[in-house]
Design a protein around this motif. Structure first.
Motif, PDB file in Angstrom:
ATOM      1  N   GLU A 107       0.850  -1.191   0.000  1.00  0.00           N
ATOM      2  CA  GLU A 107       0.000   0.000   0.000  1.00  0.00           C
ATOM      3  C   GLU A 107       0.880   1.232   0.000  1.00  0.00           C
ATOM      4  OE1 GLU A 107       1.283  -0.886   3.944  1.00  0.00           O
ATOM      5  OE2 GLU A 107       0.084  -2.153   2.615  1.00  0.00           O
TER       6      GLU A 107
ATOM      7  N   MET B  13      -5.099   6.559   0.337  1.00  0.00           N
ATOM      8  CA  MET B  13      -4.386   5.286   0.347  1.00  0.00           C
ATOM      9  C   MET B  13      -4.695   4.505  -0.928  1.00  0.00           C
ATOM     10  SD  MET B  13      -4.568   2.059   2.998  1.00  0.00           S
ATOM     11  CE  MET B  13      -6.128   1.475   2.334  1.00  0.00           C
TER      12      MET B  13
ATOM     13  N   LEU C 112      -4.054   0.734  -2.630  1.00  0.00           N
ATOM     14  CA  LEU C 112      -3.618  -0.647  -2.474  1.00  0.00           C
ATOM     15  C   LEU C 112      -3.174  -1.174  -3.829  1.00  0.00           C
ATOM     16  CD1 LEU C 112      -6.523  -2.004  -0.242  1.00  0.00           C
ATOM     17  CD2 LEU C 112      -4.274  -1.239   0.502  1.00  0.00           C
TER      18      LEU C 112
ATOM     19  N   ALA D 139      -5.661   0.912   6.112  1.00  0.00           N
ATOM     20  CA  ALA D 139      -4.892  -0.323   5.939  1.00  0.00           C
ATOM     21  C   ALA D 139      -5.080  -1.235   7.145  1.00  0.00           C
ATOM     22  CB  ALA D 139      -3.421  -0.001   5.722  1.00  0.00           C
TER      23      ALA D 139
ATOM     24  N   LEU E  83      -7.238  -5.081   4.016  1.00  0.00           N
ATOM     25  CA  LEU E  83      -6.132  -5.727   3.306  1.00  0.00           C
ATOM     26  C   LEU E  83      -6.489  -7.153   2.891  1.00  0.00           C
ATOM     27  CD1 LEU E  83      -3.059  -4.486   5.383  1.00  0.00           C
ATOM     28  CD2 LEU E  83      -3.977  -3.556   3.248  1.00  0.00           C
TER      29      LEU E  83
ATOM     30  N   HIS F 197       3.635  -5.532   7.489  1.00  0.00           N
ATOM     31  CA  HIS F 197       2.395  -4.961   8.018  1.00  0.00           C
ATOM     32  C   HIS F 197       1.544  -6.058   8.669  1.00  0.00           C
ATOM     33  CE1 HIS F 197      -1.349  -2.799   8.362  1.00  0.00           C
ATOM     34  NE2 HIS F 197      -0.834  -1.710   7.801  1.00  0.00           N
TER      35      HIS F 197
ATOM     36  N   TYR G 185      -1.630  -8.016   7.106  1.00  0.00           N
ATOM     37  CA  TYR G 185      -1.567  -9.093   6.125  1.00  0.00           C
ATOM     38  C   TYR G 185      -1.510 -10.475   6.773  1.00  0.00           C
ATOM     39  CZ  TYR G 185      -0.541  -5.616   2.496  1.00  0.00           C
ATOM     40  OH  TYR G 185      -0.599  -4.553   1.626  1.00  0.00           O
TER      41      TYR G 185
END
Length: 301
Positions: free
Chosen positions: A138, A158, A160, A177, A182, A202, A205
């Motif tokens: 992102e 943002m 992605l 996010a 996500l 991150h 995820y």
């Protein structure tokens, strides 16, 4: 010209330098097997040579090559439409409405509307899911806020991104996010049988793996950028190219129209190896729904 594989600007101008040549090519693209009445589907068609139109022998409907397309209600010459299409799909970092205004010698409003109608036409709606090895990441678009540190993103948009190694990219504007956002993006863009998904560290995820897919990360906070074949450099390179487009070509993009610019960029990137990009873009314009100016400016510009 039935092929026009990888044409350059001079060839395009020589080939489509008149309205008749442009109209003939649109006819060829729209009806490759012979002219068909857009109203009743009849193939018994007579040509009205003096008016450059067709007359359906079945329902007597008179029409032209541009009837029912976004070209029909435009006062812009077809050769300028063709030039705009060429410049937008062949410019690696895009072309701004201001630059198009100067190049085509039209009003800024005309150039701006033209750009957005082409962007709307090339938007892919039924996209195949990515597979193989997929990188996800992102990024944030927007200038620095006064009185805020470099890490503040509250005022930014943002984006992605997911890319298949050696294949297509998918880009989407979203709000935050977090894990839910996500995961949905990854599940929507990556096929269930994807071999591997690579991301940074991150926490959002975590948990995206299943029996068919492995998930590996690189820890950017520890200055780890590559570990074997595990990295997110490809999708970061896509983000970098788009940001250079914003700085070098568009200068600034409103939040409302950011998805349209991403659609254009995604289409051009995914067709980077397509030798028939100019032709295929024109085909999308022929098939596209009309986009009214009032719709575009309804909630800002």
């Amino acid at each position: 010209m039935s092929d026009n594989r990888s044409i350059d600007l001079i060839t395009m101008m020589d080939t489509f330098g008149s309205e008749d040549k442009c109209r003939d090519y649109l006819t060829e693209l729209r009806w490759p097997d012979g002219v068909v009445c857009p109203r009743c589907g009849c193939t018994n068609i007579s040509k009205i040579i003096k008016r450059d139109q067709y007359d359906c022998d079945g329902c007597r409907y008179q029409f032209s090559a541009t009837a029912g397309t976004i070209f029909h209600d435009s006062h812009l010459p077809l050769r300028k439409w063709f030039a705009a299409v060429y410049l937008m799909c062949e410019s690696r970092k895009g072309i701004s409405a201001n630059q198009l205004k100067r190049t085509l010698k039209v009003a800024y409003k005309t150039a701006w509307y033209l750009c957005h109608r082409i962007r709307a036409a090339v938007k892919d709606v039924n996209e195949a899911q990515l597979s193989g090895t997929v990188e996800c990441d992102e990024t944030y678009l927007g200038g620095r806020a006064r009185g805020r540190g470099r890490g503040f993103t509250g005022h930014k948009q943002m984006v992605l991104g997911a890319i298949e190694r050696g294949g297509d990219v998918r880009l989407k504007v979203d709000k935050r996010a977090d894990r839910k956002t996500l995961h949905k993006f990854v599940f929507d863009t990556a096929h269930p049988d994807t071999e591997a998904i690579f991301t940074d560290g991150h926490a959002g995820y975590k948990g995206i793996t299943d029996a068919n897919t492995r998930h590996e990360t690189v820890n950017h906070e520890a200055d780890e950028w590559v570990r074997g074949d595990v990295h997110t450099n490809t999708i970061e390179g896509v983000f970098s190219l788009f940001k250079r487009s914003v700085v070098g070509s568009y200068h600034q993009i409103s939040a409302k129209h950011l998805p349209a610019y991403l659609d254009e960029f995604e289409f051009r990137f995914n067709n980077r190896k397509n030798p028939y990009l100019f032709r295929d873009t024109l085909l999308k314009l022929i098939e596209a729904e009309k986009l009214g100016y009032r719709t575009l400016v309804a909630s800002g510009s």
